[in-house]
Design an enzyme around this catalytic site. Structure first.
Site, PDB file in Angstrom:
ATOM      1  N   HIS A  27      22.054  18.032  65.623  1.00 40.15           N
ATOM      2  CA  HIS A  27      22.201  19.685  65.310  1.00 40.15           C
ATOM      3  C   HIS A  27      23.147  19.885  63.615  1.00 40.15           C
ATOM      4  CE1 HIS A  27      21.371  22.488  68.536  1.00 40.15           C
ATOM      5  NE2 HIS A  27      20.297  21.080  68.640  1.00 40.15           N
TER       6      HIS A  27
ATOM      7  N   ASN B  36      23.061  27.225  67.493  1.00 37.76           N
ATOM      8  CA  ASN B  36      24.571  26.537  67.949  1.00 37.76           C
ATOM      9  C   ASN B  36      25.836  27.235  68.491  1.00 37.76           C
ATOM     10  OD1 ASN B  36      23.976  23.526  66.871  1.00 37.76           O
ATOM     11  ND2 ASN B  36      24.278  24.190  64.569  1.00 37.76           N
TER      12      ASN B  36
ATOM     13  N   ARG C 198      24.846  15.723  71.210  1.00 37.07           N
ATOM     14  CA  ARG C 198      23.569  16.878  70.804  1.00 37.07           C
ATOM     15  C   ARG C 198      24.478  17.391  68.953  1.00 37.07           C
ATOM     16  NH1 ARG C 198      23.432  22.830  71.779  1.00 37.07           N
ATOM     17  NH2 ARG C 198      21.742  23.294  71.266  1.00 37.07           N
TER      18      ARG C 198
ATOM     19  N   GLY D 294      21.444  16.861  56.026  1.00 40.04           N
ATOM     20  CA  GLY D 294      21.370  15.324  56.256  1.00 40.04           C
ATOM     21  C   GLY D 294      23.147  15.468  57.654  1.00 40.04           C
TER      22      GLY D 294
ATOM     23  N   HIS E 206      17.847  14.186  76.880  1.00 36.77           N
ATOM     24  CA  HIS E 206      18.049  15.629  78.313  1.00 36.77           C
ATOM     25  C   HIS E 206      18.371  14.486  79.205  1.00 36.77           C
ATOM     26  CE1 HIS E 206      16.575  18.852  74.979  1.00 36.77           C
ATOM     27  NE2 HIS E 206      16.994  18.250  74.636  1.00 36.77           N
TER      28      HIS E 206
END
Ligand code: HEM
Length: 322
Positions: free
Chosen positions: A64, A93, A60, A70, A194
């Site tokens: 993120h 986050n 993840r 970028g 997921h």
């Protein structure tokens, strides 16, 4: 590197933003830090074998990082008096993103072997790739191009504006990925991540449990037993995303989508357009299809908005700009 693979990487990069992948190469550190990929893999292995969830966190983390400024390690920057609200503290986050300790440990080991040579952004990409390798029982083997530089900008509002929230519908999801040069199919395929990890109850209770939704009734009742009706920062438990194979990076996610046993509106949304619904079915039922597509989409995601030359630096400490 085999010529055919080099061609495939170049082709993938051309399909992404013109600036993305600029200068990225598989084996980028072969002269300047030949042991880097082995060092990162060893660190990731130590952490993931202790807690598979950390591997989910690393996968993840790449997403993120790449969707905000970028793939430039901007997600790693700590708050400072000059920048009290970096990405790291943004609602998508904080407090949910995990794996920062792995990056610190990997960076320390890499700096000991080859000081000043390897960017934090590349360490995230290698670590996420390695997490996918271990959690897939070594099935997902990704040749990860490298050569990213670290950015100097990190802002909480950028994270909020660029990361799709879990209540997005299918058109919003497709647009959010298209803005990064990724296709609707990349979005569907990458959502397959997921199949591992967890979610805080606050990410789905209001729109999936407290509001009528298409979630399987038994699954909804199971979740009601685990989650408070009104989660708050002091009472926000977590649940596994994949109730069937919670720690395995496999195509079970797509079967869960079909069974309506997924947590988010954004997961269920994949069944609301005929094209994405067909992709869900193909990934669920055609053996081996998802592994290859995930591999390619992951590399594509890891090439978003890459910085080169004066646009970036190689941070000495991943938590601070030099
Ligand atoms: C399609 C849009 C996406 C949305 C709306 C979304 C949303 C979310 C949310 C809300 C969580 C739970 C956070 C929490 O409450 O703890 C989560 C977890 C996670 N997401 Fe996504 N996500 C998306 C795409 C992706 C992509 C592209 C990847 C990687 C390829 C990814 C990998 C993960 C992983 C591995 C977890 C579990 C993290 C952990 O256990 O620490 N997601 N996602």
């Amino acid at each position: 590197m085999a010529a055919s693979f080099r061609l495939a990487v170049v082709a993938t990069c051309l399909l992404v933003l013109a600036s993305a992948c600029q200068g990225l190469q598989v084996g980028y550190y072969k002269d300047t830090c030949p042991s880097v990929e082995a060092i990162v893999r060893d660190e990731v292995k130590k952490f993931v074998y202790k807690d598979a969830g950390i591997g989910a966190g690393l996968i993840r983390m790449l997403f993120h990082d790449c969707f905000v400024q970028g793939c430039d390690g901007s997600v790693l920057l700590d708050p400072t008096p000059a920048n009290p609200q970096p990405e790291k503290l943004s609602p998508p986050n904080f407090p949910s993103l995990r794996g920062f300790d792995v990056i610190d440990a990997a960076k320390a080991a890499v700096e000991a072997a080859c000081p000043g040579k390897v960017s934090c952004a590349d360490i995230i990409a290698f670590a996420a790739r390695d997490a996918a390798y271990f959690l897939s029982a070594f099935r997902v083997k990704i040749n990860m191009p490298a050569g990213r530089l670290d950015g100097r900008v990190s802002s909480s509002s950028d994270a909020l504006n660029n990361l799709p929230p879990p209540f997005f519908n299918v058109n919003q999801l497709i647009t959010s990925f298209a803005d990064k040069g990724l296709s609707a199919e990349d979005m569907v395929v990458l959502s397959g991540a997921h199949t591992i990890g967890r979610s805080h109850c606050s990410s789905f209770v209001s729109d999936r449990l407290n509001t009528p939704s298409d979630m399987d009734a038994g699954f909804a009742n199971f979740l009601r037993g685990r989650c408070p009706a009104n989660p708050s920062p002091s009472n926000d438990p977590t649940v596994n995303q994949d109730i069937v194979t919670p720690n395995a990076l496999d195509n079970q996610y797509f079967k869960n989508v079909l069974d309506r046993k997924v947590l988010f509106t954004s997961d269920a949304a994949l069944m609301t357009s005929p094209t994405t619904a067909q992709m869900v079915k193909d990934n669920a039922f055609i053996p081996g299809l998802w592994d290859g597509k995930f591999n390619a989409a992951f590399v594509k995601m890891a090439g978003i908005g890459v910085k080169t030359g004066f646009q970036g630096e190689i941070r000495r400490n991943c938590r601070l700009v030099n």
